[in-house]
Design a protein around this motif. Structure first.
Motif, PDB file in Angstrom:
ATOM      1  N   ASP A   1       0.821  -1.213   0.000  1.00  0.00           N
ATOM      2  CA  ASP A   1       0.000   0.000   0.000  1.00  0.00           C
ATOM      3  C   ASP A   1       0.857   1.266   0.000  1.00  0.00           C
ATOM      4  N   ASN A   2       2.102   1.168   0.512  1.00  0.00           N
ATOM      5  CA  ASN A   2       2.991   2.329   0.576  1.00  0.00           C
ATOM      6  C   ASN A   2       3.507   2.752  -0.799  1.00  0.00           C
ATOM      7  N   GLN A   3       3.412   1.874  -1.765  1.00  0.00           N
ATOM      8  CA  GLN A   3       3.995   2.140  -3.070  1.00  0.00           C
ATOM      9  C   GLN A   3       2.934   2.671  -4.030  1.00  0.00           C
ATOM     10  N   ASP A   4       3.292   3.752  -4.725  1.00  0.00           N
ATOM     11  CA  ASP A   4       2.362   4.385  -5.659  1.00  0.00           C
ATOM     12  C   ASP A   4       2.005   3.496  -6.847  1.00  0.00           C
ATOM     13  N   HIS A   5       3.031   2.906  -7.471  1.00  0.00           N
ATOM     14  CA  HIS A   5       2.757   2.030  -8.607  1.00  0.00           C
ATOM     15  C   HIS A   5       3.841   0.967  -8.745  1.00  0.00           C
ATOM     16  N   GLU A   6       3.562   0.005  -9.621  1.00  0.00           N
ATOM     17  CA  GLU A   6       4.410  -1.163  -9.755  1.00  0.00           C
ATOM     18  C   GLU A   6       5.753  -0.841 -10.408  1.00  0.00           C
ATOM     19  N   ILE A   7       6.687  -1.759 -10.220  1.00  0.00           N
ATOM     20  CA  ILE A   7       8.020  -1.635 -10.796  1.00  0.00           C
ATOM     21  C   ILE A   7       7.959  -2.222 -12.197  1.00  0.00           C
ATOM     22  N   PHE A   8       8.465  -1.467 -13.170  1.00  0.00           N
ATOM     23  CA  PHE A   8       8.354  -1.908 -14.561  1.00  0.00           C
ATOM     24  C   PHE A   8       9.485  -1.337 -15.406  1.00  0.00           C
ATOM     25  N   ILE A   9       9.640  -1.912 -16.591  1.00  0.00           N
ATOM     26  CA  ILE A   9      10.534  -1.370 -17.615  1.00  0.00           C
ATOM     27  C   ILE A   9       9.848  -1.459 -18.968  1.00  0.00           C
ATOM     28  N   THR A  10      10.270  -0.629 -19.883  1.00  0.00           N
ATOM     29  CA  THR A  10       9.880  -0.713 -21.283  1.00  0.00           C
ATOM     30  C   THR A  10      11.126  -0.465 -22.117  1.00  0.00           C
ATOM     31  N   LEU A  11      11.379  -1.339 -23.071  1.00  0.00           N
ATOM     32  CA  LEU A  11      12.495  -1.169 -23.991  1.00  0.00           C
ATOM     33  C   LEU A  11      11.935  -0.548 -25.265  1.00  0.00           C
ATOM     34  N   HIS A  12      12.323   0.671 -25.528  1.00  0.00           N
ATOM     35  CA  HIS A  12      11.815   1.426 -26.677  1.00  0.00           C
ATOM     36  C   HIS A  12      12.725   1.194 -27.878  1.00  0.00           C
ATOM     37  N   THR A  13      12.116   0.941 -29.037  1.00  0.00           N
ATOM     38  CA  THR A  13      12.916   0.678 -30.232  1.00  0.00           C
ATOM     39  C   THR A  13      13.634   1.927 -30.722  1.00  0.00           C
ATOM     40  N   ASP A  14      13.027   3.100 -30.550  1.00  0.00           N
ATOM     41  CA  ASP A  14      13.700   4.318 -31.003  1.00  0.00           C
ATOM     42  C   ASP A  14      14.902   4.589 -30.091  1.00  0.00           C
ATOM     43  N   GLU A  15      16.054   4.663 -30.695  1.00  0.00           N
ATOM     44  CA  GLU A  15      17.311   4.958 -30.000  1.00  0.00           C
ATOM     45  C   GLU A  15      17.690   3.900 -28.967  1.00  0.00           C
ATOM     46  N   ASN A  16      17.075   2.722 -29.011  1.00  0.00           N
ATOM     47  CA  ASN A  16      17.388   1.629 -28.072  1.00  0.00           C
ATOM     48  C   ASN A  16      17.405   2.109 -26.626  1.00  0.00           C
ATOM     49  N   ARG A  17      16.359   2.811 -26.228  1.00  0.00           N
ATOM     50  CA  ARG A  17      16.250   3.341 -24.866  1.00  0.00           C
ATOM     51  C   ARG A  17      15.448   2.399 -23.983  1.00  0.00           C
ATOM     52  N   ILE A  18      15.783   2.400 -22.700  1.00  0.00           N
ATOM     53  CA  ILE A  18      14.997   1.703 -21.692  1.00  0.00           C
ATOM     54  C   ILE A  18      14.516   2.751 -20.698  1.00  0.00           C
ATOM     55  N   SER A  19      13.270   2.625 -20.271  1.00  0.00           N
ATOM     56  CA  SER A  19      12.746   3.509 -19.233  1.00  0.00           C
ATOM     57  C   SER A  19      11.896   2.671 -18.303  1.00  0.00           C
ATOM     58  N   GLY A  20      11.644   3.210 -17.125  1.00  0.00           N
ATOM     59  CA  GLY A  20      10.816   2.475 -16.187  1.00  0.00           C
ATOM     60  C   GLY A  20      10.779   3.116 -14.825  1.00  0.00           C
ATOM     61  N   PHE A  21      10.300   2.329 -13.866  1.00  0.00           N
ATOM     62  CA  PHE A  21      10.160   2.771 -12.488  1.00  0.00           C
ATOM     63  C   PHE A  21      10.732   1.676 -11.602  1.00  0.00           C
ATOM     64  N   ALA A  22      11.594   2.054 -10.647  1.00  0.00           N
ATOM     65  CA  ALA A  22      12.312   1.079  -9.826  1.00  0.00           C
ATOM     66  C   ALA A  22      11.754   0.932  -8.420  1.00  0.00           C
ATOM     67  N   GLY A  23      10.622   1.533  -8.128  1.00  0.00           N
ATOM     68  CA  GLY A  23      10.029   1.426  -6.797  1.00  0.00           C
ATOM     69  C   GLY A  23       9.977   2.749  -6.077  1.00  0.00           C
ATOM     70  N   CYS A  24      10.951   3.595  -6.333  1.00  0.00           N
ATOM     71  CA  CYS A  24      11.004   4.942  -5.776  1.00  0.00           C
ATOM     72  C   CYS A  24      11.417   5.922  -6.863  1.00  0.00           C
ATOM     73  N   ASN A  25      12.382   5.515  -7.647  1.00  0.00           N
ATOM     74  CA  ASN A  25      12.963   6.372  -8.674  1.00  0.00           C
ATOM     75  C   ASN A  25      12.664   5.871 -10.077  1.00  0.00           C
ATOM     76  N   SER A  26      12.632   6.810 -11.001  1.00  0.00           N
ATOM     77  CA  SER A  26      12.535   6.458 -12.413  1.00  0.00           C
ATOM     78  C   SER A  26      13.901   5.974 -12.874  1.00  0.00           C
ATOM     79  N   ILE A  27      13.904   5.046 -13.828  1.00  0.00           N
ATOM     80  CA  ILE A  27      15.156   4.553 -14.386  1.00  0.00           C
ATOM     81  C   ILE A  27      15.154   4.769 -15.886  1.00  0.00           C
TER      82      ILE A  27
END
Length: 149
Positions: free
Chosen positions: A53-79
């Protein structure tokens, strides 16, 4: 003699173009199986990840094909960072960054998640489950595809 040279150069050009097209096709096939999907973290270092309940949202990643970027959320910080896909389900992550928010209570140790990206050298996908692995050992991190673009 000129005719033979023209034929040789034409054949070399055709082979080069054919090889480049095949490499692009192979890279596109690799990318389509893992990229542009929302991958929710299920386990990290063999431990199940349960959102509290303390966590706003789930931990996730997405690998984007443009520029081979990865983005996501690590539990507290964006990655974010970059990735490289290679034949044989090999993968490399580099230039991984996080925001620097302080969160006293998080579901996972974010440094362990970043370490998983640093160590991962291959991946497997079975039934919408992505495992990031190092060598042939147990998975470092396991994700589930939740939604696709």
């Amino acid at each position: 003699m000129k005719t033979k040279l023209i034929i040789v150069f034409t054949l070399i050009a055709m082979v080069t173009i054919s090889c480049n097209s095949e490499n692009k096709k192979n890279n596109d096939t690799l990318a389509n199986s893992i990229t542009e999907k929302y991958w929710k973290l299920k386990t990290l270092q063999g431990q199940e990840v349960i959102i509290t309940d303390n966590q706003d949202h789930e931990i996730f990643i997405t690998l984007h094909t443009d520029e081979n970027r990865i983005s996501g959320f690590a539990g507290c910080n964006s990655i974010s960072g970059e990735y490289i896909l290679k034949e044989g389900n090999r993968i490399q992550f580099k230039n991984m960054l996080t925001t620097l928010k302080m969160c006293p209570e998080t579901v996972v140790n974010e440094s362990q998640l970043l370490k998983a990206f640093e160590l991962a050298d291959n991946y497997t996908i079975n039934d919408n489950i992505l495992s990031l692995n190092v060598g042939k050992r147990a998975p470092l991190a396991v994700f589930e595809a939740i939604k696709t673009k």
